[in-house]
Design an enzyme around this catalytic site. Structure first.
Site, short mmCIF file in Angstrom:
data_model
loop_
_atom_site.label_atom_id
_atom_site.label_comp_id
_atom_site.label_asym_id
_atom_site.label_seq_id
_atom_site.Cartn_x
_atom_site.Cartn_y
_atom_site.Cartn_z
N HIS A 114 0.85 -1.19 0.00
CA HIS A 114 0.00 0.00 0.00
C HIS A 114 0.88 1.24 0.00
O HIS A 114 1.94 1.24 0.63
CB HIS A 114 -0.92 0.00 1.24
CG HIS A 114 -2.06 0.97 1.12
ND1 HIS A 114 -1.94 2.29 1.46
CD2 HIS A 114 -3.33 0.80 0.68
CE1 HIS A 114 -3.10 2.90 1.23
NE2 HIS A 114 -3.96 2.03 0.75
N GLU A 140 -7.87 -5.23 -0.07
CA GLU A 140 -8.44 -6.09 -1.11
C GLU A 140 -8.33 -7.58 -0.77
O GLU A 140 -9.14 -8.37 -1.23
CB GLU A 140 -7.73 -5.83 -2.44
CG GLU A 140 -7.70 -4.37 -2.80
CD GLU A 140 -8.39 -4.06 -4.11
OE1 GLU A 140 -8.38 -4.93 -4.98
OE2 GLU A 140 -8.95 -2.97 -4.21
N1 ACO Z 1 4.11 -7.85 -4.43
C1 ACO Z 1 5.45 -7.82 -4.60
N2 ACO Z 1 6.20 -6.72 -4.46
C2 ACO Z 1 5.56 -5.59 -4.11
C3 ACO Z 1 4.18 -5.56 -3.91
C4 ACO Z 1 3.46 -6.74 -4.07
N3 ACO Z 1 2.14 -6.78 -3.90
N4 ACO Z 1 3.81 -4.30 -3.60
C5 ACO Z 1 4.93 -3.57 -3.59
N5 ACO Z 1 6.00 -4.36 -3.91
C6 ACO Z 1 7.39 -3.95 -4.00
C7 ACO Z 1 7.65 -3.20 -5.30
O1 ACO Z 1 8.05 -4.10 -6.31
C8 ACO Z 1 8.74 -2.24 -4.91
O2 ACO Z 1 9.93 -2.96 -4.88
P1 ACO Z 1 11.33 -2.25 -5.29
O3 ACO Z 1 11.63 -1.28 -4.19
O4 ACO Z 1 12.29 -3.38 -5.38
O5 ACO Z 1 11.10 -1.56 -6.60
C9 ACO Z 1 8.39 -1.87 -3.46
O6 ACO Z 1 7.65 -2.99 -2.96
C10 ACO Z 1 7.53 -0.60 -3.35
O7 ACO Z 1 6.35 -0.78 -4.13
P2 ACO Z 1 5.67 0.30 -5.09
O8 ACO Z 1 4.97 -0.41 -6.19
O9 ACO Z 1 6.65 1.36 -5.46
O10 ACO Z 1 4.61 0.93 -4.10
P3 ACO Z 1 3.40 1.90 -4.49
O11 ACO Z 1 3.10 2.67 -3.27
O12 ACO Z 1 3.67 2.66 -5.74
O13 ACO Z 1 2.23 0.88 -4.84
C11 ACO Z 1 0.46 -0.69 -4.64
C12 ACO Z 1 1.28 0.43 -3.93
C13 ACO Z 1 -0.03 -0.20 -6.02
C14 ACO Z 1 -0.74 -1.06 -3.78
C15 ACO Z 1 1.39 -1.93 -4.80
O14 ACO Z 1 1.79 -2.40 -3.52
C16 ACO Z 1 0.73 -3.04 -5.60
O15 ACO Z 1 0.76 -3.00 -6.84
N6 ACO Z 1 0.12 -4.09 -4.92
C17 ACO Z 1 -0.50 -5.19 -5.61
C18 ACO Z 1 -1.86 -4.79 -6.18
C19 ACO Z 1 -2.90 -4.54 -5.10
O16 ACO Z 1 -3.05 -5.30 -4.15
N7 ACO Z 1 -3.66 -3.45 -5.28
C20 ACO Z 1 -4.72 -3.05 -4.33
C21 ACO Z 1 -4.31 -1.83 -3.57
S1 ACO Z 1 -5.47 -1.36 -2.29
C22 ACO Z 1 -6.55 -0.29 -3.02
O17 ACO Z 1 -6.31 0.29 -4.02
C23 ACO Z 1 -7.94 -0.09 -2.46
#
Ligand code: ACO
Length: 362
Positions: free
Chosen positions: A253, A308
């Site tokens: 998140h 979610e």
């Molecule tokens: N699985 C694996 N790795 C992850 C995940 C995940 N679910 N979420 C974050 N990471 C990793 C990223 O790859 C990144 O790694 P890095 O530093 O090596 O590049 C690091 O953690 C930071 O993640 P970001 O994607 O930069 O975080 P951001 O704040 O932009 O994204 C988000 C947040 C979109 C929720 C992301 O965690 C994600 O895509 N999760 C999976 C999809 C999901 O569950 N979406 C629902 C969100 S809740 C809502 O919208 C109501």
């Protein structure tokens, strides 16, 4: 890559509606813990709290519930518009179109709480009407003996819902009513800040919610668990995703760097609801294994389940069809949107950020 991205960290407005405390995993609505409200109060009580700023007295609650009930019916012109839409129009597009067509001059600036109540009341009816018309089943008209969430389930399924299903869905809906300056709330406030009308602002917010980066879909979590299939398969499946640098659905998140309090509450609900369901056993195992493996592959990123992950379990347990997950999220978040619009209108200044020009100057 542009150097200015996504308004991250920018404060766009002051608000007294909710506090999203990502470091400590807390979500407060008007000073109350959302997870406590979800357990002890009804959808109507918490919606009232968000809109008016205080919990209602018995008399205020009765008056508010009655107003919601009176605004449930869809006007004929909206039924005609919905029926004209091609069959493959997705439910979020139907909702955006139908809500937009509500906007006659009675919704003109300045927004008030009666306008908010009208749009909150009608969204579940629009979803249920379209659901039945697309499936060629009879649409049961809203039942005024039922409260908001029970009536939504009744309109979808055509039968009186069990109290367990009502409580579970209402817990989910209360926990997703409001969440600070997320993309759709920001969209709504930006539209209204031009002194446009409440319906235009909500139409914009629905468009924003429709995108997979925001409204997301717990259905992706269901698809993931279906693919994993068994407890024995979990570790190998998760490792192969992480090796391929793919995301694990329902984890991570932007704001929460610890457990998302909504996820913690929904986990409890789904455990109570599903009992010994093998699907839930698998979900619990996938959560535990994912946290361990995310820590191994992404050390220090603090990745836990988001709203979610266990929303998927609750939706599944109340037999909500997957295509209605994001519309149902919309039916709850409209309360937060309208609360923000009332707040914006009270102290309005047009949203007008700047862009940094990086093109040619000659
Ligand atoms: N699985 C694996 N790795 C992850 C995940 C995940 N679910 N979420 C974050 N990471 C990793 C990223 O790859 C990144 O790694 P890095 O530093 O090596 O590049 C690091 O953690 C930071 O993640 P970001 O994607 O930069 O975080 P951001 O704040 O932009 O994204 C988000 C947040 C979109 C929720 C992301 O965690 C994600 O895509 N999760 C999976 C999809 C999901 O569950 N979406 C629902 C969100 S809740 C809502 O919208 C109501």
């Amino acid at each position: 890559m542009p150097s200015v991205t996504g308004l991250e960290g920018v404060i766009a407005a002051e608000t007294a509606i909710s506090l999203v405390d990502g470091e400590n995993g807390r979500l407060l609505y008007r000073g109350f813990e959302a997870k406590d409200l979800a357990i002890h109060y009804s959808f109507e009580e918490v919606a009232y709290l968000l809109l008016y700023g205080t919990l209602p007295s018995e008399e205020e609650l009765e008056h508010f519930s009655l107003k919601l009930k009176k605004s449930r019916d869809i006007p004929d012109h909206i039924i005609s518009i919905i029926n004209l839409l091609p069959k493959d129009t997705g439910m979020m597009s139907v909702l955006r179109t139908a809500v937009s067509s509500l906007g006659d001059s009675s919704f003109d600036w300045k927004p008030d709480v009666n306008q908010a109540i009208q749009v909150i009341a009608i969204i579940p009816t629009i979803i249920a009407y379209r659901h039945h018309s697309i499936n060629r089943t009879d649409f049961p008209k809203p039942k005024n003996t039922l409260d908001h969430v029970a009536n939504y389930l009744y309109m979808l399924n055509g039968e009186l819902p069990s109290s367990t299903h009502v409580k579970s869905l209402s817990t989910y809906m209360i926990l997703t009513l409001e969440h600070g300056m997320n993309a759709s709330t920001f969209s709504a406030r930006a539209v209204l800040s031009t002194e446009s009308d409440l319906i235009s602002a909500i139409t914009g917010a629905i468009g924003s919610m429709k995108g997979p980066l925001h409204g997301g879909a717990p259905s992706e979590v269901i698809a993931m668990l279906d693919e994993i299939g068994t407890i024995e398969n979990t570790e190998e499946w998760l490792r192969s995703k992480l090796e391929n640098k793919e995301k694990i659905m329902g984890f991570g998140h932007r704001i929460y760097k610890t457990h998302d309090p909504r996820s913690v509450a929904l986990k409890k609900v789904s455990q109570e609801l599903s009992g010994q369901d093998p699907w839930l056993d698998l979900a619990l195992h996938v959560e535990e294994m994912s946290i361990r493996l995310l820590d191994e592959y992404k050390p220090g990123r603090k990745l836990y389940t988001n709203v979610e992950f266990y929303a998927a379990a609750v939706m599944r347990a109340v037999n909500m069809p997957a295509e209605l997950f994001t519309p149902t999220f919309t039916a709850s978040r409209v309360v937060g949107w309208t609360a923000h619009l009332l707040e914006q209108a009270e102290n309005n200044r047009i949203f007008r950020p700047q862009s940094k020009y990086v093109g040619p100057t000659e």
